[in-house]
Scaffold this motif. Sequence first.
Motif, PDB file in Angstrom:
ATOM      1  N   GLU A 244      37.521  39.258  45.306  1.00  0.00           N
ATOM      2  CA  GLU A 244      36.982  39.305  43.940  1.00  0.00           C
ATOM      3  C   GLU A 244      38.127  39.474  42.953  1.00  0.00           C
ATOM      4  OE1 GLU A 244      33.479  41.898  43.495  1.00  0.00           O
ATOM      5  OE2 GLU A 244      33.565  42.183  45.660  1.00  0.00           O
ATOM      6  N   ALA A 245      38.173  38.593  41.963  1.00  0.00           N
ATOM      7  CA  ALA A 245      39.245  38.644  40.971  1.00  0.00           C
ATOM      8  C   ALA A 245      39.076  39.881  40.086  1.00  0.00           C
ATOM      9  CB  ALA A 245      39.234  37.394  40.113  1.00  0.00           C
ATOM     10  N   PRO A 246      40.168  40.573  39.755  1.00  0.00           N
ATOM     11  CA  PRO A 246      40.083  41.788  38.943  1.00  0.00           C
ATOM     12  C   PRO A 246      40.072  41.488  37.447  1.00  0.00           C
ATOM     13  CG  PRO A 246      42.349  41.426  39.596  1.00  0.00           C
ATOM     14  CD  PRO A 246      41.539  40.317  40.230  1.00  0.00           C
ATOM     15  N   THR A 247      39.709  42.505  36.686  1.00  0.00           N
ATOM     16  CA  THR A 247      39.832  42.477  35.227  1.00  0.00           C
ATOM     17  C   THR A 247      41.120  43.208  34.846  1.00  0.00           C
ATOM     18  OG1 THR A 247      37.445  42.410  34.855  1.00  0.00           O
ATOM     19  CG2 THR A 247      38.803  43.251  33.053  1.00  0.00           C
ATOM     20  N   ALA A 248      41.907  42.609  33.964  1.00  0.00           N
ATOM     21  CA  ALA A 248      43.161  43.219  33.511  1.00  0.00           C
ATOM     22  C   ALA A 248      42.923  43.955  32.206  1.00  0.00           C
ATOM     23  CB  ALA A 248      44.230  42.145  33.318  1.00  0.00           C
ATOM     24  N   MET A 249      43.538  45.137  32.064  1.00  0.00           N
ATOM     25  CA  MET A 249      43.407  45.921  30.834  1.00  0.00           C
ATOM     26  C   MET A 249      44.708  46.656  30.547  1.00  0.00           C
ATOM     27  SD  MET A 249      40.842  48.742  32.485  1.00  0.00           S
ATOM     28  CE  MET A 249      40.082  47.501  33.546  1.00  0.00           C
ATOM     29  N   PHE A 250      44.937  46.935  29.270  1.00  0.00           N
ATOM     30  CA  PHE A 250      46.099  47.720  28.884  1.00  0.00           C
ATOM     31  C   PHE A 250      45.791  49.206  29.017  1.00  0.00           C
ATOM     32  CE2 PHE A 250      46.947  43.898  26.173  1.00  0.00           C
ATOM     33  CZ  PHE A 250      48.180  43.572  26.716  1.00  0.00           C
TER      34      PHE A 250
END
Length: 366
Positions: A244-250
């Motif tokens: 499952e592809a992740p979500t990127a966040m700062f």
Amino acid sequence: AAAAALTREGGEDAFRRLFRFYRQRDASDLRGVVDFSAPGGQVFRSQLSISSVSDQDAYRAGLQPVSQWKAYGLSGYPGFIFIPNPFLPGCQRHWVKQCLKLYPEKPNVCNLDLHMAPEKTTDLWGQSKEQLRRRGSSKWEPRSLLEKLRWVTLGYHYNWDTKKYSANHHTPFPSDLAFLSEQVAAACGFRGFQAQAGILNYYHFDSSLGIHVDESELDHSWPLLSFSFGQSSIFLLGGLKREEAPTAMFMHSGDIMVMSGFSRLLYHAVPRVLPNPEGTALPSCLNQALCSDLPVGSVIEHSSDEDWQVCAKYLQSSRINMTIRQVLAEGQKFPEESGTNGKGQAPSEDSYHENSKAKRHKPNKV
């Protein structure tokens, strides 16, 4: 667009593909990264338990009243809460100083213990402060011991060989950090949280943290708390499987993440550390002075100018992350184990953090 294309591909280890993508991208190619300072899209406001933490207790922990916090969730990640910097002016400095000056001290455990005699690691701060204060911009200057610090464990010390905690490898958990953690957990609906184990991570601009799940705690009903200070980073939050592809966040200085419920056992990683987006040596929130009138019972201490000079120099190229967890449920005990002394450590300091020359990113703890 490139990140979105990788996300749509899915399939075998989509997480690793996006990890590599963000590891290699420069700061101008980060349009797909969620920024909670400008929420939108899959970001929504999350409710906090305002009545669970008195304003006085929030002040004592160096936090704004919970009614003034902003909290966000992410669609598709139930149990995930992101709180952009809720700290009072100047209070982040206390936690930075503790992570550099106090928490690495014995009886706590750090990566340097793996290959240095105990007497060599008894005062990392004292051995490093002058070298850090004088540090210039040259990459060729020898690193101080503090700059070689990669991780410190608190409370129940994680056994890197067995990937377990044990009853016989435990030291007192810092009372100030326990109090901070308990207030944040309560504000997020987890009254009664007990801070029993902590892992402190020390990152530099060439550092990353491999893809992993935090599942070694015996009770997963309590949240994982994550506090960040210093330079910014990209955090990847994925699913129950690496396909499952992740979500990127700062994550910026002062930000807090809470992973609970469904999100408690998701894959996550830190592919890179970034200069703070303000373009200054330190984020402006770290340049704020602490008020002189601290409340009665405050766990926050004033940092001397001399101490903060050292901390500020360190943070110009570094990020510190504290992750706090409750290991046992109320009344729960560790199972009996045979053949281990509970004190195994990581096989090498590089198995924890990866640098820019590393070719494999191994799963590790936050």
